[in-house]
Scaffold this motif. Structure first.
Motif, PDB file in Angstrom:
ATOM      1  N   SER A   1       1.061  -1.147   0.016  1.00  0.00           N
ATOM      2  CA  SER A   1      -0.064   0.021  -0.008  1.00  0.00           C
ATOM      3  C   SER A   1       0.923   1.161   0.006  1.00  0.00           C
ATOM      4  N   ARG A   2       0.174   2.516  -0.483  1.00  0.00           N
ATOM      5  CA  ARG A   2       0.844   3.670  -0.460  1.00  0.00           C
ATOM      6  C   ARG A   2       0.753   4.370   0.617  1.00  0.00           C
TER       7      ARG A   2
ATOM      8  N   ARG B   1       1.728   8.079  -3.357  1.00  0.00           N
ATOM      9  CA  ARG B   1       1.010   8.078  -4.705  1.00  0.00           C
ATOM     10  C   ARG B   1       1.096   9.308  -5.324  1.00  0.00           C
ATOM     11  N   LEU B   2       1.658   9.130  -6.786  1.00  0.00           N
ATOM     12  CA  LEU B   2       2.331  10.151  -7.508  1.00  0.00           C
ATOM     13  C   LEU B   2       1.230  10.491  -8.622  1.00  0.00           C
TER      14      LEU B   2
ATOM     15  N   ASP C   1      -4.320  13.210  -1.281  1.00  0.00           N
ATOM     16  CA  ASP C   1      -3.054  12.626  -0.480  1.00  0.00           C
ATOM     17  C   ASP C   1      -2.080  11.906  -1.497  1.00  0.00           C
ATOM     18  N   SER C   2      -1.701  12.882  -2.397  1.00  0.00           N
ATOM     19  CA  SER C   2      -0.668  12.519  -3.335  1.00  0.00           C
ATOM     20  C   SER C   2       0.391  13.394  -3.605  1.00  0.00           C
ATOM     21  N   LEU C   3       1.467  13.319  -4.136  1.00  0.00           N
ATOM     22  CA  LEU C   3       2.614  14.324  -4.672  1.00  0.00           C
ATOM     23  C   LEU C   3       2.133  14.544  -6.080  1.00  0.00           C
ATOM     24  N   LEU C   4       2.082  15.655  -6.352  1.00  0.00           N
ATOM     25  CA  LEU C   4       1.785  16.089  -7.686  1.00  0.00           C
ATOM     26  C   LEU C   4       3.031  16.606  -8.554  1.00  0.00           C
TER      27      LEU C   4
ATOM     28  N   PHE D   1      -4.014   2.996  -4.163  1.00  0.00           N
ATOM     29  CA  PHE D   1      -3.170   3.233  -2.824  1.00  0.00           C
ATOM     30  C   PHE D   1      -2.949   1.600  -2.420  1.00  0.00           C
ATOM     31  N   THR D   2      -3.683   0.628  -2.650  1.00  0.00           N
ATOM     32  CA  THR D   2      -3.334  -0.787  -2.361  1.00  0.00           C
ATOM     33  C   THR D   2      -3.102  -1.695  -3.300  1.00  0.00           C
TER      34      THR D   2
END
Length: 609
Positions: A39-40, A143-144, A161-164, A604-605
């Motif tokens: 998972s992330r 998560r990208l 909840d990610s990095l953009l 995410f999973t």
């Protein structure tokens, strides 16, 4: 994440500080960590990067790390601040929306997704910035997300909840008189080309290549769509019947892969990565930072033909559809013509076509028999007059030309200091911020135009139109294109059905912008579901005459079953192999993207290794 999955992940988290300090070692062993965690990470979970680690990333990218907040958060305050006022004021401006890393051009899709900002964004200005973001996401198992134009209907440039990786500021272009891809000297003849950074929009490309350079590059119809995203998704434009797809005209790409390496991809270097980028969908194989596209000699004229015809009753409308399809087959089914006819409620046929390499007189002559037929039958009337216009091709994306002679056709970026060449076609402005209820597409084979099968096509089109409006985008099928363009498109990852399709049928329903947090705005979900059902019913009729029809990945059903076959057909196994080679641990994830079947719907999973 389910509680038991979180507990499994937590059991391994004491090892994270040691692993994170290992730097290069972790980058090389990222697959082991990914497989172990399954998972992330999300904000607040053990192992989410500390503030000091985000600060180190910020320093590495020259301060261009942004902490994103929901853009309408301040609107709920008793006295909304300037930030709320400004974002609301510019919500109908696609350029302003694109310039906000927390927004997307679509606000969501009923029962599918809603636009929500990433936790952080790297406002990349170079490939080195992208490398830093990719390394950070891999190291910390984040998560990208990648966003350029932000036009994805399916939310692939959006994830909470990610990095953009935000490439908007990477928008430089350069023209080449004799381009040879790296490593191809002696194997490939020099060609005229344009190199485009990943954040550029098509209006940037057309301005540089056509308005200023006097040449043509095959790109998208909507001027605010990102160049990189369109190419990776296949890339149909108004004149694809003449110059093929944007993907088929890609000569070279610079791309950052999951291991943090900047790679050159072309026919001679990393050829499988290159092939996968040509229509395999954006955001699945890496982060494209630069593309080089073939350019062509500009014809003398571009132009358009528009009209709308209302039939007196359903029987007359069915006859009008028959006549329109016959006329298309006999007069328009060739490289000169593109864009669309629409079947609308109230038994109406709307025409919005474009042409190339014809004078206005020649175009009028082409349409004369059809117009005469309509006027000869009293059961039809023009509710929008026939308009056929040609302009010198160099002016087709010239903002000043349209402001002077046809200002009603464009909408300019009205912000102070905005580039003077930036405009969107007025017909595309309705898409800004829209909330989708349903959207489906299907390629229709050219065999349906044959005399013996056309009656079934007419019946299917008529029956579909009784449920919902539909459009036939003739430029998004390559049947009728020159042989060399079909050959080039065959060497892409795009669904092979496009080679023999005379059109892409599009059926969609939408409502006004409904970004989360907008005060007084709530999507009417019961209405959205009714309209989605109507879209589905309409498309069912078309699939009776085109069973197994594929869909265009950029314009398709979020809930499409068997999407691997639907988007790529027999090309999918080869795409999956490229994914395993260049991203074996699944760092890059998008909804219904290559390899996404290995992950949960939110990315995410991990479901399987």
């Amino acid at each position: 994440m389910k509680r038991r999955d979180l507990l499994k992940a937590a059991a391994t988290l004491p090892l994270l500080p040691l692993l994170m300090r290992s730097g290069t070692t972790l980058a090389r062993g990222a697959g082991t960590l990914a497989t172990t965690l399954h998972s992330r990470l999300r904000p607040g979970q053990p192992g989410w990067p500390a503030a000091t680690e985000w600060e180190r990333l910020k320093q590495r990218v020259g301060g261009r790390l942004l902490k994103l907040e929901p853009p309408f958060a301040s609107c709920s305050a008793p006295q909304p601040g300037n930030a709320c006022t400004e974002v609301l004021k510019q919500l109908d401006n696609p350029f302003a929306v694109g310039d906000n890393p927390a927004l997307t051009q679509t606000s969501g899709w009923a029962d599918a997704w809603t636009s929500q900002p990433s936790a952080y964004a790297v406002a990349a200005e170079s490939a080195a910035d992208v490398v830093a973001a990719v390394d950070f996401a891999r190291k910390h198992h984040l998560r990208l997300v990648v966003k350029g134009g932000g036009h994805s209907y399916q939310g692939t440039s959006d994830a909470p909840d990610s990095l953009l990786v935000w490439t908007r500021h990477m928008n430089q272009l350069s023209l080449h008189d004799a381009f040879v891809p790296q490593g191809c000297a002696g194997h490939v003849a020099p060609q005229t080309a344009v190199s485009v950074q990943a954040g550029a929009m098509w209006i940037d490309a057309y301005h540089a290549v056509t308005t200023q350079g006097g040449r043509y590059v095959q790109g998208g119809g909507c001027t605010t769509v990102g160049v990189a995203g369109l190419v990776q998704s296949g890339g149909f434009g108004s004149f694809s019947k003449r110059w093929g797809t944007a993907a088929s005209n890609l000569l070279e790409a610079e791309v950052v892969t999951a291991d943090g390496q900047v790679r050159i991809a072309n026919a001679c270097t990393n050829p499988e990565l290159f092939w996968g980028l040509k229509g395999g969908g954006g955001g699945s194989l890496g982060v494209v930072t630069r593309l080089t596209l073939r350019t062509f000699e500009l014809p003398k004229f571009f132009g358009g033909a528009s009209m709308a015809i209302k039939a007196a009753n359903a029987e007359a409308f069915r006859a009008l559809i028959t006549q329109a399809m016959t006329f298309y087959r006999e007069a328009l089914f060739n490289p000169h013509w593109g864009e669309q006819m629409a079947l609308r409620g109230g038994d109406t046929l709307a025409v919005s076509m474009v042409f190339q390499d014809l004078t206005q007189k020649q175009a009028e002559s082409v349409w004369a028999p059809f117009v005469a037929w309509v006027r000869a039958h009293p059961e039809y009337r023009f509710i929008q007059p026939v308009q056929i216009t040609a302009v010198p091709a160099r002016y087709f994306w010239d903002a000043e030309f349209f402001r002077k002679y046809a200002p009603q056709l464009i909408v300019s970026d009205n912000r102070p200091g905005a580039p003077h060449d930036h405009f969107v076609w007025a017909g595309d402005s309705k898409q800004v911020g829209w909330f989708l209820h349903g959207y489906q597409s299907a390629w229709l084979p050219a065999a349906l135009l044959q005399t013996g099968r056309q009656a079934r096509l007419t019946d299917a089109l008529f029956d579909a139109s009784q449920h919902w409006d539909l459009e036939l985008h003739f430029n998004k099928g390559l049947a009728g294109a020159p042989a060399d363009m079909i050959t080039a498109a065959r060497d892409t990852a795009t669904h092979p059905q496009v080679l023999d399709a005379f059109a892409l049928a599009l059926i969609g329903a939408y409502g006004p912008p409904a970004f989360p947090g907008m005060q007084g705005v709530t999507p009417d979900l019961p209405k959205a579901r009714r309209e989605a059902a109507a879209v589905d019913a309409a498309m069912t009729h078309l699939r009776t005459v085109a069973p197994g029809a594929g869909s265009y990945v950029s314009e398709s059903d979020y809930f499409l079953r068997d999407w691997q076959q639907g988007f790529w057909g027999g090309n999918y196994p080869r795409l999956a192999a490229a994914k395993r080679k260049y991203d074996p641990d699944g760092l890059f994830f998008v909804h219904h993207g290559v390899g996404s079947e290995d992950w949960s719907a939110d990315g995410f999973t991990r479901l399987r290794t």
